[in-house]
Structures are given as structure tokens and as C-alpha cells.
Design a protein around this motif. Structure first.
Motif, short mmCIF file in Angstrom:
data_model
loop_
_atom_site.label_atom_id
_atom_site.label_comp_id
_atom_site.label_asym_id
_atom_site.label_seq_id
_atom_site.Cartn_x
_atom_site.Cartn_y
_atom_site.Cartn_z
N VAL A 52 0.83 -1.21 0.00
CA VAL A 52 0.00 0.00 0.00
C VAL A 52 0.86 1.27 0.00
O VAL A 52 0.73 2.14 -0.86
CB VAL A 52 -0.96 0.02 1.21
CG1 VAL A 52 -1.72 1.34 1.26
CG2 VAL A 52 -1.95 -1.14 1.13
N VAL A 77 -3.29 -7.56 -1.68
CA VAL A 77 -2.73 -6.34 -1.11
C VAL A 77 -2.00 -6.64 0.20
O VAL A 77 -2.47 -7.43 1.02
CB VAL A 77 -3.87 -5.30 -0.88
CG1 VAL A 77 -3.38 -4.14 -0.03
CG2 VAL A 77 -4.41 -4.79 -2.21
N THR A 79 -0.83 -4.99 3.60
CA THR A 79 -1.03 -3.79 4.41
C THR A 79 -0.25 -3.88 5.71
O THR A 79 0.09 -4.97 6.15
CB THR A 79 -2.52 -3.58 4.77
OG1 THR A 79 -2.87 -4.50 5.82
CG2 THR A 79 -3.42 -3.79 3.59
N ASP A 86 -7.33 0.02 6.00
CA ASP A 86 -6.76 -0.38 4.71
C ASP A 86 -7.37 -1.64 4.15
O ASP A 86 -7.55 -1.77 2.94
CB ASP A 86 -5.24 -0.60 4.84
CG ASP A 86 -4.50 0.72 4.75
OD1 ASP A 86 -5.19 1.76 4.73
OD2 ASP A 86 -3.27 0.70 4.72
N ALA A 90 -9.07 -1.84 0.65
CA ALA A 90 -8.49 -2.71 -0.37
C ALA A 90 -9.57 -3.55 -1.03
O ALA A 90 -9.65 -3.64 -2.25
CB ALA A 90 -7.41 -3.60 0.25
#
Ligand code: CA
Length: 225
Positions: A52, A77, A79, A86, A90
Motif C-alpha cells: 500500500v 494487497v 497492508t 486499509d 483494499a
């Protein structure tokens, strides 16, 4: 399979890259957000592993742009623990999965396997079968009937690509793309070489690699005929 890794923390990126490389995947690794976003606009991958917090453009912006462009490539993703929102962001933006740092590499590999499997048509198990050839993606074993055959890393990947869609014709360019990343210079000769070796090792199996002059290669099962 071809994986795009976007991660600016060098030791993490290197470790992920190495792990996937060892299991036979091609990994393109980019550390800058702007460059990553541009590469994604013209390169097809089987999986994107996306950090991220990045220099240039953050992972969320990259993901948003990717989905707006209509790409359905699986995105995992990464994080940081502190970034609670997040994970929600995401998923809202179209990520397929996320992992909170620090994570166990085995978990990353397991999640990646699920996404790659979904990508290649959603077989219910990690074993690809064509004729009497079976390829176990978890431990990278290849069997012909009851006999285990010894394949080199790239030979396994090549077989994995062909066997994931039996009958589909793969051009040399497609195979080059999936077998080698940006960093390795390889020509069509390399594909011919790998095809030749793989074909030899698969001799006697109830599936064959067929060469279609001018268009490419396909794996054909004798059982399907
Ligand atoms: Ca970062």
C-alpha cells in the motif's frame, strides 16, 4: 505463472521474489508506484502482489486505476498492521485478498496459490491432470501414470501453463512472457529448447505436446480424442 510484485521495502521484496522464483514462477518486481502503474497498463500478469505505502503513487491508487481499466487480474494487497481501514479499502477497491504485515511467507504462498488457481479456471484441487500426466502445484511433483518424472523448474512451469488449458494453442510469445520476466533476455530458441526437453521427458504419456507450425504449441490428451 507470471507475478507482478510491487513492494518498496527491499528485504521484503527480495524475500517474496526469491520464494516465488524458487517455486517456478516468474516475478517482475517494481519498487516505485508510478512505474508499477505504468507497467500494469501494458503487461498482463496472473497475479499482482501490491504493497500500500509506496513512493510515487500508493497501492490503492494503482488498484483503482487497474480496475477502472477493466482488468480482472487477481490482486493481493499487503497492508501494515496499523492501517486498520486499509483492509476494508483494499477489498472495496477490488482487491481479491489482503495480508497484514508482518506475515508468514508460507501464508502468502498459500493465498497466492488460491488466487492463481482461481485465475486458471478454478480447478477444485491443486492438481492439474491431462491424460495420465498429473502436476501437483503444491509440491511441484509431476507424475506420468504412477511414475514420478524429474523436471527442472522451468519445465514444470511450462507444463503447468500448457496443462492448465489442454488444447489451447500457446504462441511462443505467450510462453516467453510467462516463462521469463523482463530481466532475463530469452529468445524463441529458448522456448523450442524447453519444449524439446519437456516433450522428451513426457515420452510414453497419454498426452503430447503438439507443435502447430507458425502458431505455437498445445498439450493434447490422448484420452480426449
Ligand atoms: Ca511500503
Amino acid at each position: 505463472m507470471r507475478i507482478f510484485l510491487v513492494e518498496d521495502t527491499h528485504d521484503v521484496g527480495e524475500a517474496i521474489s526469491r520464494r516465488f522464483h524458487q517455486t517456478g514462477h516468474t516475478v517482475d518486481w517494481e519498487t516505485d508506484g508510478v512505474a508499477a502503474s505504468e507497467i500494469l497498463s501494458f503487461t498482463e500478469y496472473d497475479l499482482v502482489i501490491l504493497d500500500v505505502m509506496l513512493p510515487g503513487v500508493d497501492g490503492f491508487s494503482i488498484l483503482r486505476k487497474l480496475r477502472q481499466s477493466g482488468s480482472g487480474v487477481p490482486v493481493l494487497v499487503l497492508t501494515a498492521r496499523s492501517e486498520v481501514d486499509d483492509r476494508v479499502s483494499a477489498l472495496d477497491l477490488g482487491a481479491d485478498d489482503y495480508l497484514v504485515k508482518p506475515f508468514d511467507f508460507r501464508e502468502l504462498e498459500a493465498r497466492a496459490r488460491v488466487l492463481l488457481r482461481r485465475r486458471s479456471g478454478g480447478e477444485p484441487t491443486n492438481v492439474i491432470i491431462c491424460g495420465d500426466i498429473s502436476l501437483d502445484r503444491t509440491n511441484r511433483n509431476v507424475m506420468v501414470g504412477k511414475r514420478e518424472i524429474q523436471l527442472k523448474r522451468r519445465e514444470i512451469v511450462l507444463l503447468e501453463i500448457l496443462a492448465s488449458r489442454p488444447g489451447k494453442v500457446f504462441s511462443k510469445d505467450e510462453l516467453l512472457d510467462q516463462l521469463f520476466g523482463f530481466e532475463e533476455a530469452a529468445g524463441e530458441n529458448a522456448i523450442e529448447l524447453y519444449i524439446g526437453r519437456l516433450r522428451k521427458k513426457l515420452e510414453g504419456a497419454r498426452a503430447r505436446i503438439v507443435t502447430l507450425r507458425g502458431s505455437g504449441y498445445q498439450l493434447v490428451s490422448d484420452d480426449a480424442a
